[in-house]
Design a protein around this motif. Structure first.
Motif, PDB file in Angstrom:
ATOM      1  N   ASP A  62      -5.958   3.966  -3.001  1.00 52.03           N
ATOM      2  CA  ASP A  62      -5.774   4.817  -4.184  1.00 52.03           C
ATOM      3  C   ASP A  62      -6.417   6.179  -3.997  1.00 52.03           C
ATOM      4  N   TYR A  63      -7.521   6.198  -3.268  1.00 51.07           N
ATOM      5  CA  TYR A  63      -8.200   7.474  -3.019  1.00 51.07           C
ATOM      6  C   TYR A  63      -7.300   8.420  -2.218  1.00 51.07           C
ATOM      7  N   ARG A 103       2.307   1.831  -3.369  1.00 51.78           N
ATOM      8  CA  ARG A 103       1.308   2.333  -4.316  1.00 51.78           C
ATOM      9  C   ARG A 103       1.092   3.840  -4.144  1.00 51.78           C
ATOM     10  N   GLU A 134      -4.514   9.669  -4.427  1.00 49.18           N
ATOM     11  CA  GLU A 134      -4.996  10.696  -5.360  1.00 49.18           C
ATOM     12  C   GLU A 134      -5.197  12.036  -4.677  1.00 49.18           C
ATOM     13  N   ARG A 166       0.837  -1.207   0.000  1.00 47.50           N
ATOM     14  CA  ARG A 166       0.000   0.000   0.000  1.00 47.50           C
ATOM     15  C   ARG A 166       0.870   1.255   0.000  1.00 47.50           C
ATOM     16  N   LYS A 178      -9.391   1.051   4.258  1.00 50.36           N
ATOM     17  CA  LYS A 178     -10.070  -0.021   3.549  1.00 50.36           C
ATOM     18  C   LYS A 178      -9.366  -0.149   2.198  1.00 50.36           C
ATOM     19  N   PRO A 179      -9.352  -1.351   1.595  1.00 49.26           N
ATOM     20  CA  PRO A 179      -8.574  -1.532   0.353  1.00 49.26           C
ATOM     21  C   PRO A 179      -8.838  -0.457  -0.692  1.00 49.26           C
ATOM     22  N   GLU A 180     -10.106  -0.100  -0.865  1.00 48.88           N
ATOM     23  CA  GLU A 180     -10.449   0.866  -1.910  1.00 48.88           C
ATOM     24  C   GLU A 180     -10.050   2.298  -1.542  1.00 48.88           C
ATOM     25  N   GLN A 181      -9.636   2.495  -0.291  1.00 49.89           N
ATOM     26  CA  GLN A 181      -9.259   3.853   0.122  1.00 49.89           C
ATOM     27  C   GLN A 181      -7.785   4.170  -0.166  1.00 49.89           C
TER      28      GLN A 181
END
Ligand SMILES: *Cc1c(COP(=O)(O)O)cnc(C)c1O
Length: 414
Positions: free
Chosen positions: A400-401, A317, A404, A314, A395-398
């Motif tokens: 990249d958020y 990334r 960004e 993470r 959370k996994p989807e957070q």
């Protein structure tokens, strides 16, 4: 009416939780279809919006004011599947305690409303034992007052639990002072795991044992590593506490108290559902007791190496995304612990190029909706402050958020 097919389908959705057997299982399933709200309006109802509460993305560490941690799916399943039937709370606490004790290689265990509660109950246990009259007296009318020994360097905010239970803290500095301080009023010796010396764990336990004084260690925030859940009983501490709602990711208002059987029994004696003791206002509800058990089980069974690698990934990334901005660099930092011993990312940049301070970037992210909470790592000896971005609570989807949003804030300051 529930068909066999539906029943089996529901059963498979119910986690295997100790005590959920027989007819209770059926009624739990029958209700859970509607009460869990799945597929109904309730499931999509946005309480945050309805009440004007800003959702927070925690790019930091577990913090009580940010609601601690997010409960594991196993915990939610335990809560949902046990909410529909009554239980005898004495029996539930006993049965869950037995299982937890087995899992942690100790004589006995119980679920408290958090580590702070465990400290009150542990202290109360060493004062009252199973004496009903003493239990009723707490925290007053005790003359001379019971004494709890602590090292001067270990004093911290949470030790208010000791006077809360009616005892007085006696500070010592070094082994000699500890020996000398122990007297007939001494009920316990408290060790704060995240503090440092001068008396180290083994010596602390040895001195207390010589005088038959029970020892208590507060390791509330000290997993990972998972091994810490087994470490202090091996050293010989009589009572040990961990928070349930930090990295174990159980209910925020739950915690573990475990160790010597007679003391755990006395701690339960000082807790709800008994009606008058000091611990009555520190009740844990039935669902959270089941939930704490499910959380610990899931935590112990987790692939911790894989999780650790996921945290490092993470960071990479996010780093890849933000280091395209001029002078921005990210460093993986693993906190040595004992609290919060996991990786996070320290971000720095040349403020001549990116014209914002770490504090300003942190504030900008915090002001967003959803609010993104990061921390500032203060630079020592003239070094610049850095932005600390935590990944373990995302959370996994957070992931990249957060990358960004951070990249956006930084690049706009160029
Ligand atoms: C968080 C914490 C506590 C309090 O734990 P709760 O589970 O929130 O009651 C006590 N001691 C230490 C060292 C902590 O980090």
């Amino acid at each position: 009416m529930i068909t066999r097919r539906k029943l089996l389908k529901n059963l498979s959705a119910v986690p295997v939780v100790g005590g959920l057997v027989g007819t209770g299982m059926v009624s739990a399933c029958e209700f859970s279809k509607t009460d869990s709200g799945a597929g109904t309006e309730e499931a999509t109802r946005n309480f945050f919006e309805e009440l004007g509460v800003t959702p927070v993305i925690n790019a930091g560490v577990t913090m009580t004011f940010l609601s601690g941690s997010l409960m594991r799916p196993e915990v939610m399943a335990a809560i949902n599947s046990t909410a529909h039937d009554f239980a005898n709370m004495y029996q539930l606490q006993d049965k869950v305690g037995e299982k937890i004790a087995e899992m942690l290689n100790v004589e006995a265990a119980m679920v408290t409303s958090g580590a702070a509660c465990a400290m009150v109950l542990g202290t109360a246990a060493t004062i009252t034992g199973m004496d009903l009259k003493k239990r009723r007296q707490l925290p007053d009318l005790l003359d001379p007052r019971p004494e709890v020994i602590m090292q001067k360097s270990h004093r911290y905010v949470f030790d208010q639990a000791i006077p809360t239970a009616g005892a007085k803290i006696v500070e010592v500095d070094g082994a000699e002072e500890m020996e000398a301080a122990i007297n007939e009023n001494t009920v316990m010796a408290l060790y704060f795991n995240a503090a440092s010396g001068p008396i180290l764990h083994e010596e602390f336990v040895a001195i207390a044992k010589r005088h038959n004084v029970p020892t208590f260690i507060d390791a509330a925030a000290d997993v990972p590593p998972k091994e810490n859940l087994f470490k202090f009983q091996k050293i010989g501490f009589d009572l040990i506490t961990f928070s349930g709602g930090k990295m174990i990711r159980g209910p925020q208002s739950a915690g573990l108290l475990f160790g010597r059987k007679d003391l755990i029994e006395a701690a339960k004696f000082n807790h709800s559902p008994h009606e008058a003791p000091i611990g009555r206002p520190m009740k844990v509800n039935k669902e959270e007791i089941f939930g704490m058990y499910a959380a610990l089980k899931a935590y112990l069974e987790l692939d911790h190496e894989k999780e650790w690698q996921d945290w490092l990934d993470r960071i990479e990334r996010i780093k890849t995304k933000i280091t395209t901005i001029e002078t921005v660099s990210g460093e993986t930092h693993v906190s040595p612990g004992p609290a919060n011993a996991f990786p996070s990312m320290l971000v720095s940049w040349d403020e001549e190029k990116v014209k914002m301070s770490p504090k300003e970037v942190s504030d900008a992210l915090k002001a967003e909706n959803p609010s993104i909470v990061t921390n500032i790592r203060r630079g020592r000896d003239g070094a610049a402050d850095r932005l600390s971005v935590g990944v373990v609570l995302l959370k996994p989807e957070q992931v990249d958020y957060v990358a960004e949003r951070l990249a956006d804030v930084l690049s706009k300051a160029v």
